[in-house]
Design a protein around this motif. Sequence first.
Motif, PDB file in Angstrom:
ATOM      1  N   TYR A  15       0.433  -1.331  -0.070  1.00 13.46           N
ATOM      2  CA  TYR A  15      -0.151   0.021  -0.001  1.00 13.46           C
ATOM      3  C   TYR A  15       0.679   1.065   0.050  1.00 13.46           C
ATOM      4  O   TYR A  15       0.910   1.887  -0.510  1.00 13.46           O
ATOM      5  CB  TYR A  15      -0.920  -0.038   1.034  1.00 13.46           C
ATOM      6  N   CYS A  68       1.127   3.772  -3.199  1.00 12.73           N
ATOM      7  CA  CYS A  68      -0.049   4.592  -2.821  1.00 12.73           C
ATOM      8  C   CYS A  68       0.636   5.949  -2.426  1.00 12.73           C
ATOM      9  O   CYS A  68       0.576   7.222  -2.618  1.00 12.73           O
ATOM     10  CB  CYS A  68      -0.958   4.769  -1.902  1.00 12.73           C
ATOM     11  N   PHE A  96      -9.402  -3.928   2.130  1.00 12.89           N
ATOM     12  CA  PHE A  96      -9.171  -2.741   1.612  1.00 12.89           C
ATOM     13  C   PHE A  96      -8.056  -2.651   1.181  1.00 12.89           C
ATOM     14  O   PHE A  96      -7.684  -1.662  -0.120  1.00 12.89           O
ATOM     15  CB  PHE A  96      -9.843  -1.993   3.254  1.00 12.89           C
ATOM     16  N   LEU A  97      -6.861  -2.684   2.099  1.00  9.83           N
ATOM     17  CA  LEU A  97      -5.344  -2.253   1.454  1.00  9.83           C
ATOM     18  C   LEU A  97      -5.768  -2.750   0.157  1.00  9.83           C
ATOM     19  O   LEU A  97      -4.601  -1.576  -0.658  1.00  9.83           O
ATOM     20  CB  LEU A  97      -4.452  -2.567   2.351  1.00  9.83           C
ATOM     21  N   TYR A  98      -5.815  -3.522  -0.492  1.00  5.93           N
ATOM     22  CA  TYR A  98      -5.229  -4.687  -1.602  1.00  5.93           C
ATOM     23  C   TYR A  98      -6.462  -3.696  -2.982  1.00  5.93           C
ATOM     24  O   TYR A  98      -6.100  -3.450  -3.648  1.00  5.93           O
ATOM     25  CB  TYR A  98      -5.650  -5.922  -1.675  1.00  5.93           C
ATOM     26  N   ARG A 154      -7.532  -0.657  -2.663  1.00 11.05           N
ATOM     27  CA  ARG A 154      -7.126   0.860  -2.879  1.00 11.05           C
ATOM     28  C   ARG A 154      -5.855   0.538  -3.505  1.00 11.05           C
ATOM     29  O   ARG A 154      -5.566   1.268  -5.091  1.00 11.05           O
ATOM     30  CB  ARG A 154      -6.401   1.340  -1.767  1.00 11.05           C
ATOM     31  N   THR A 156      -6.669  -0.332  -6.899  1.00 11.44           N
ATOM     32  CA  THR A 156      -6.860   1.208  -8.029  1.00 11.44           C
ATOM     33  C   THR A 156      -5.984   1.818  -8.600  1.00 11.44           C
ATOM     34  O   THR A 156      -5.888   2.489  -9.389  1.00 11.44           O
ATOM     35  CB  THR A 156      -8.047   1.601  -6.973  1.00 11.44           C
ATOM     36  N   VAL A 157      -4.634   2.176  -7.662  1.00 11.20           N
ATOM     37  CA  VAL A 157      -3.839   2.801  -7.673  1.00 11.20           C
ATOM     38  C   VAL A 157      -2.656   2.326  -9.288  1.00 11.20           C
ATOM     39  O   VAL A 157      -2.594   3.145 -10.113  1.00 11.20           O
ATOM     40  CB  VAL A 157      -3.429   3.292  -6.218  1.00 11.20           C
TER      41      VAL A 157
END
Length: 328
Positions: free
Chosen positions: A126, A130, A206-208, A210, A213-214
């Motif tokens: 993450y 990110c 949740f972290l993956y 995110r 998506t990025v």
Amino acid sequence: MEAFRETELCFPQLLNASCVKPQRPHFEVLLTYVLALSLSLLTAFLNLLVIISISHFKQLHTPTNFLLLSLAVSDFFVGFLLFGQILVTDGCWLLGDHMCIMYQYLDYVITSTSVGNMVLISVDRYVAICDPLHYPIKVTQIRVKICVSLCWICSVIFQSLILKDVLKQPGRYNSCIGECIIVNNYAAGLAEVIFSFILPITVIIFLYMRVFTVAVSQARAMRSHVTTVTQRSTKVTAKKSELKAARTLGVVVVVFLMCLCPFYCVALTGQDNLMDASSVAFVTILYYFNACLNPLIYTLFYPWFRKSIKLILALRILQPDSCETNLL
């Protein structure tokens, strides 16, 4: 008298105090024994290669690889835990109550540590994807080593609290000699479910999501040869190597969830009492099989791991200065 002759006891000398061996076909017992033994040896061997690779070659001493090292250590111990499944192939535990509770305790600790390692890997990816500008500052080798140590220590402390009653009195829930079971009270079971399954899995997903998506947006930008970065002060495009690492570790996380979730779902719903022995064995083997899959994933996606395996098997790591070998 006929029924008495057909009944086999785990400890015939103890008569009524002994558990009765479940009636299973000889072929099924033999197949289970061979599969468990093969999986145990293969899991231990493959993860030992990962441990040696990352520990020996200095070029692999990166924060991300130290997380993989911790995961490999926990998976290596899973290989030894599979020997416990071999011992109960015929339905009897022959090593006594104290060894039973130690086996179960190690199983709980290693499982929660593996989940913790997956959370740390997700956090690492993450930050790398990110917030790539600050990644070298936020994620250092020292911080990763501290986090890994805390992960193991917290797992030991947490499981000690969860299993404190059975640790004080091993075998308290066994109905006969030759049985090896653990029963948690409601509060302990609820804490185990929340902190070892629901909360970590939620964080990982949740972290993956995110990261995914990025990573997708950055991959599109690279394909379209975008050279202008908007909001230069807060966003920096992640390197291609980081995106590739995110993809590889994403596969590791997805496979982990696929192997772990069926086991926990059965345990949580209590459906193991309604399932036949074959179904329970499949869910259990799938749970343990995950520890064997991770090195295979590294072999597919990491050229450095394939190179290190060749050097290890050829015993070239015994040569002077072999730790300085260029693998990347």
